[in-house]
Design a protein around this motif. Structure first.
Motif: not given
Length: 133
Positions: A94-98
């Motif tokens: 999720x942090x990667x995509x954000x």
């Protein structure tokens, strides 16, 4: 940038991603689609990577444009914590995509890379669950 602000923004993005996944899962789209058969994996003498997915380290390194030794060392630590079971893979994804979306939304700031957003956001998220990065 203030760590609390980063933490709040990362939490918001995590909630948005989770909500979107919930909407797709709850809409019954998967029940309407016929199952897709997976072909059997055959060993190839030319390349040992046929049919294999990209490792987490490669995904993070390439997707976040990690160039320095410090960047790669941080990503190796993240992968280690995920493999140890201390850091949830969903949080990392999720942090990667954000971070990638955040990078794309700032086209004039060409000197920054997605890892500039990823690192402090993941540190803040991990701190909330008691994991030190």
């Amino acid at each position: 940038m203030n760590a609390n602000l980063i933490s709040r923004r990362a939490t918001c993005w995590t909630c948005l991603v989770a909500g979107a996944i919930g909407l797709v899962a709850g809409s019954g789209l998967q029940a309407q689609q016929p199952p897709v058969p997976t072909p059997p994996v055959q060993a190839s003498s030319e390349s040992g990577r046929d049919g294999r997915q990209v490792t987490l380290l490669d995904q993070l390194r390439v997707g976040l444009k990690a160039k320095t030794k410090a960047d790669v060392a941080f990503l190796e630590l993240v992968v280690l914590r995920v493999n140890q079971g201390k850091l949830p893979r969903k949080m990392v994804d999720a942090t990667f995509l954000w971070a990638r979306n955040r990078y794309k939304s700032r086209p004039l700031d060409h000197r920054r890379r997605p890892i500039v957003y990823f690192q402090p956001a993941l540190i803040a998220q991990a701190k909330k669950i008691g994991v030190v990065l």
